[in-house]
Design a protein around this motif. Structure first.
Motif, mmCIF file in Angstrom:
data_model
loop_
_atom_site.group_PDB
_atom_site.id
_atom_site.type_symbol
_atom_site.label_atom_id
_atom_site.label_comp_id
_atom_site.label_asym_id
_atom_site.label_seq_id
_atom_site.Cartn_x
_atom_site.Cartn_y
_atom_site.Cartn_z
ATOM 1 N N TRP A 27 0.842 -1.191 0.000
ATOM 2 C CA TRP A 27 0.000 0.000 0.000
ATOM 3 C C TRP A 27 0.877 1.241 0.000
ATOM 4 N N ILE A 28 2.170 1.046 -0.096
ATOM 5 C CA ILE A 28 3.097 2.165 -0.080
ATOM 6 C C ILE A 28 3.447 2.518 -1.517
ATOM 7 N N ALA A 29 3.143 3.716 -1.909
ATOM 8 C CA ALA A 29 3.450 4.148 -3.268
ATOM 9 C C ALA A 29 3.600 5.659 -3.274
ATOM 10 N N ALA A 30 4.403 6.114 -4.190
ATOM 11 C CA ALA A 30 4.550 7.560 -4.361
ATOM 12 C C ALA A 30 3.266 8.124 -4.965
ATOM 13 N N ARG A 31 3.076 9.429 -4.839
ATOM 14 C CA ARG A 31 1.914 10.075 -5.442
ATOM 15 C C ARG A 31 1.928 9.768 -6.936
ATOM 16 N N ALA A 32 0.809 9.291 -7.429
ATOM 17 C CA ALA A 32 0.721 8.881 -8.828
ATOM 18 C C ALA A 32 -0.622 9.316 -9.401
ATOM 19 N N ASP A 33 -0.882 8.890 -10.622
ATOM 20 C CA ASP A 33 -2.117 9.273 -11.289
ATOM 21 C C ASP A 33 -3.320 8.452 -10.840
ATOM 22 N N GLU A 135 -7.243 0.186 6.826
ATOM 23 C CA GLU A 135 -7.012 0.938 8.059
ATOM 24 C C GLU A 135 -5.731 0.476 8.746
ATOM 25 N N ALA A 136 -5.476 -0.824 8.761
ATOM 26 C CA ALA A 136 -4.236 -1.336 9.359
ATOM 27 C C ALA A 136 -3.023 -0.813 8.589
ATOM 28 N N GLY A 137 -3.127 -0.753 7.273
ATOM 29 C CA GLY A 137 -2.048 -0.193 6.462
ATOM 30 C C GLY A 137 -1.807 1.271 6.776
ATOM 31 N N SER A 144 5.354 4.670 11.359
ATOM 32 C CA SER A 144 6.677 4.426 10.761
ATOM 33 C C SER A 144 6.911 2.964 10.388
ATOM 34 N N GLY A 145 5.885 2.310 9.877
ATOM 35 C CA GLY A 145 6.027 0.939 9.400
ATOM 36 C C GLY A 145 5.819 -0.126 10.456
ATOM 37 N N ARG A 146 5.326 0.247 11.611
ATOM 38 C CA ARG A 146 5.080 -0.731 12.682
ATOM 39 C C ARG A 146 4.079 -1.785 12.211
ATOM 40 N N THR A 147 4.302 -3.028 12.595
ATOM 41 C CA THR A 147 3.423 -4.119 12.193
ATOM 42 C C THR A 147 2.098 -4.030 12.935
ATOM 43 N N GLY A 162 -11.040 -5.726 15.484
ATOM 44 C CA GLY A 162 -10.107 -4.705 15.931
ATOM 45 C C GLY A 162 -8.765 -4.809 15.233
ATOM 46 N N ILE A 163 -7.894 -3.843 15.550
ATOM 47 C CA ILE A 163 -6.533 -3.789 15.003
ATOM 48 C C ILE A 163 -5.617 -3.462 16.172
#
Length: 169
Positions: A27-33, A135-137, A144-147, A162-163
Motif C-alpha cells: 500500500w506504499i506508493a509515491a503520489r501517482a495518477d 485501516e491497518a495499512g 513508521s512501518g510498525r506491524t 479490531g486492530i
C-alpha cells in the motif's frame, strides 16, 4: 499428448518445475495518477499477458490538469452517435447505482432486508475485511512501518473486530 505430459523440445528441457512466481503487494506508493497501482503481469513460455486494472488501458493528458487515468467502463458520458440519447446504462458505474437503488427500494417495501445483500453489494459486512486491511495499512504508515495485526473474535470469524500494533522488542 495427454494432459500434463511434455512433448518435443519442452520435454527435453523440462526440469520438473511447473513455474516460478514472485508476488508483491504494497500500500506504499509515491503520489501517482491513480490511488493504487493494480497490475498483474504473466510471462510464459509462449507469450505474456499484462493487466492494468487501475488504468483499464485508457489515459488522458490535459493542459492545466496534467496526466490522469480515466475509467471508460465506469461511466460513459458520450451520447449515442445516432439517437443522441444517454447510452451509459450498461457500464458498471451505472449498474452499481442501479443495483443499490433496486436494493434500497426492495428493503423499503419490505421485500428484502439489508443483510440479504451481503456478499452481493458493498455492504458494511461485505467490505469490513477490506476496510480493516486498509485501516491497518494506514496505521502502520502513521507508525513508521510498525506491524499491525487484525484481531478476530475467534478462529472461525471472518470479520475483524479490531486492530492492534505488535511489539517485537
Amino acid at each position: 499428448g495427454r494432459e500434463g505430459r511434455q512433448e518435443g523440445a519442452a520435454a527435453r528441457s523440462f526440469t520438473g518445475s511447473a513455474g516460478h512466481a514472485v508476488y508483491t503487494s504494497s500500500w506504499i506508493a509515491a503520489r501517482a495518477d491513480v490511488h493504487s497501482q493494480q497490475r498483474w503481469f504473466y510471462m510464459g513460455h509462449g507469450g505474456e499477458m499484462s493487466v492494468d486494472q487501475a488504468h483499464r488501458g485508457y489515459t488522458v493528458a490535459q493542459d492545466g490538469k496534467g496526466f490522469a487515468s480515466v475509467n471508460p467502463l465506469f461511466w460513459k458520458p458520450a451520447r449515442d452517435a445516432l439517437t443522441r440519447e444517454f447510452t451509459g446504462q450498461r457500464c458498471y458505474g451505472y449498474l452499481s447505482f442501479e443495483a443499490f437503488v433496486d436494493a434500497a427500494a426492495a428493503c423499503n417495501a419490505g421485500r428484502a432486508a439489508p443483510e440479504d445483500y451481503d456478499g452481493v453489494l458493498p455492504t458494511v459486512a461485505t467490505t469490513a475485511g477490506a476496510t480493516a486491511i486498509l485501516e491497518a495499512g494506514r496505521r502502520s504508515l502513521d507508525a513508521s512501518g510498525r506491524t499491525m495485526e487484525l484481531v478476530y473474535a475467534d478462529a472461525a470469524a471472518e470479520t475483524p473486530v479490531g486492530i492492534r500494533a505488535l511489539d517485537f522488542s
